[in-house]
Design a protein around this motif. Sequence first.
Motif, PDB file in Angstrom:
ATOM      1  N   TYR A  75      29.262  44.923  31.482  1.00  0.00           N
ATOM      2  CA  TYR A  75      27.974  43.888  31.395  1.00  0.00           C
ATOM      3  C   TYR A  75      27.905  42.781  29.881  1.00  0.00           C
ATOM      4  O   TYR A  75      26.920  42.342  29.809  1.00  0.00           O
ATOM      5  N   ASP A  76      29.026  42.794  29.595  1.00  0.00           N
ATOM      6  CA  ASP A  76      29.144  41.804  28.499  1.00  0.00           C
ATOM      7  C   ASP A  76      29.183  40.342  29.202  1.00  0.00           C
ATOM      8  O   ASP A  76      29.760  40.225  30.124  1.00  0.00           O
ATOM      9  N   LYS A  77      28.418  39.500  28.623  1.00  0.00           N
ATOM     10  CA  LYS A  77      28.000  38.347  29.452  1.00  0.00           C
ATOM     11  C   LYS A  77      29.340  37.367  29.711  1.00  0.00           C
ATOM     12  O   LYS A  77      29.562  36.514  30.404  1.00  0.00           O
ATOM     13  N   LYS A  78      30.122  37.576  28.704  1.00  0.00           N
ATOM     14  CA  LYS A  78      31.607  36.790  28.929  1.00  0.00           C
ATOM     15  C   LYS A  78      32.491  37.032  30.010  1.00  0.00           C
ATOM     16  O   LYS A  78      33.379  36.490  30.320  1.00  0.00           O
ATOM     17  N   THR A  82      32.870  38.003  39.360  1.00  0.00           N
ATOM     18  CA  THR A  82      33.664  37.918  40.385  1.00  0.00           C
ATOM     19  C   THR A  82      35.173  38.709  40.099  1.00  0.00           C
ATOM     20  O   THR A  82      35.579  39.473  40.712  1.00  0.00           O
ATOM     21  N   ASP A  83      35.454  38.532  38.676  1.00  0.00           N
ATOM     22  CA  ASP A  83      36.663  39.298  38.382  1.00  0.00           C
ATOM     23  C   ASP A  83      36.540  40.918  38.321  1.00  0.00           C
ATOM     24  O   ASP A  83      37.306  41.701  38.408  1.00  0.00           O
ATOM     25  N   ILE A  84      35.193  41.263  37.951  1.00  0.00           N
ATOM     26  CA  ILE A  84      34.712  42.807  38.088  1.00  0.00           C
ATOM     27  C   ILE A  84      34.914  43.118  39.161  1.00  0.00           C
ATOM     28  O   ILE A  84      35.509  44.452  39.327  1.00  0.00           O
ATOM     29  N   ARG A  85      34.296  42.377  40.175  1.00  0.00           N
ATOM     30  CA  ARG A  85      34.294  43.034  41.530  1.00  0.00           C
ATOM     31  C   ARG A  85      35.809  42.771  42.405  1.00  0.00           C
ATOM     32  O   ARG A  85      36.026  43.446  43.150  1.00  0.00           O
ATOM     33  N   LYS A  86      36.896  41.955  41.570  1.00  0.00           N
ATOM     34  CA  LYS A  86      38.011  42.042  42.031  1.00  0.00           C
ATOM     35  C   LYS A  86      38.522  43.414  41.706  1.00  0.00           C
ATOM     36  O   LYS A  86      39.547  44.450  42.336  1.00  0.00           O
ATOM     37  N   ARG A  87      38.352  44.010  40.382  1.00  0.00           N
ATOM     38  CA  ARG A  87      38.953  44.967  40.026  1.00  0.00           C
ATOM     39  C   ARG A  87      38.402  46.454  40.364  1.00  0.00           C
ATOM     40  O   ARG A  87      38.811  47.540  40.148  1.00  0.00           O
ATOM     41  N   ILE A  88      36.826  46.266  40.776  1.00  0.00           N
ATOM     42  CA  ILE A  88      36.054  47.549  41.130  1.00  0.00           C
ATOM     43  C   ILE A  88      35.575  47.155  42.593  1.00  0.00           C
ATOM     44  O   ILE A  88      34.723  46.413  42.711  1.00  0.00           O
ATOM     45  N   GLY A  89      36.260  47.436  43.680  1.00  0.00           N
ATOM     46  CA  GLY A  89      35.895  47.228  44.980  1.00  0.00           C
ATOM     47  C   GLY A  89      34.736  48.262  45.450  1.00  0.00           C
ATOM     48  O   GLY A  89      34.871  49.342  44.913  1.00  0.00           O
TER      49      GLY A  89
END
Length: 251
Positions: A75-78, A82-89
């Motif tokens: 939840y860090d704003k930086k 999109t990248d998080i959802r690529k790593r956590i499907g």
Amino acid sequence: MEEIKLRAENLNLYFGKKQILKNVSIAFPKNQVTALIGPSGCGKSTLLRSFNRMHDLSPDAKIEGKLFLENLDLYDKKNSVTDIRKRIGMVFQKPNPLPKSIFENLSYALNIHNYPKHSIPNLIEAALKESFLWDEVKDELKKPAVKLSGGQQQRLCIARTVVLRPEVILMDEPCSALDPLSTKKIEELIEKLKENFTIVIVTHNMQQAQRISNKVAFMYLGEIIEFDTCDTIFKNPKNELTQRYIGGHFG
């Protein structure tokens, strides 16, 4: 020593004034299947969706505490969603194929993430093989995905997640809309997928949790009541609430 892939620390989650998750701290080991069990409305799906930022879409959601993928603060704003959802499907309860061909269902995400065009067919073939679907669809990749059976559609949705090579796959009751034969195939698939992915699954099916999980977390009224190995939770639970739930005394 288990390597921890995903974790929550002192997580509180509210929708408006209603608190759904209460001081949840839990750590999910790498390359294992962790099942979240508990009665309807206890916060299992809410916890699951917190990890890939699904609650960003709810304007009244408020989150306190920390969520991490290894050392990445989710939840860090930086950090890009999109990248998080690529790593956590994420795989949902009801199969949700796009109204496109089987091939396009998988190429869509690859195109969004700018994968080289020449690599896409091989990546799709690999993901369909990994999802136990290739032999059934290899000659029909132009066929609309919605023409597949329910079980095939769910395996396609898993392939669509796998094709991006996430590190974690979250599954929200992936078999609840499926017949026993399709459920068996998905369970066999989960068993195989944990070789390469960390899996967290919400299930209401106690037998399923026993068959596929390494770890089990029992949730009740937004709290983690007990978290232990599958064997301990089902054969020797320490908490009386867990004993009563496993024994079918409430649900």
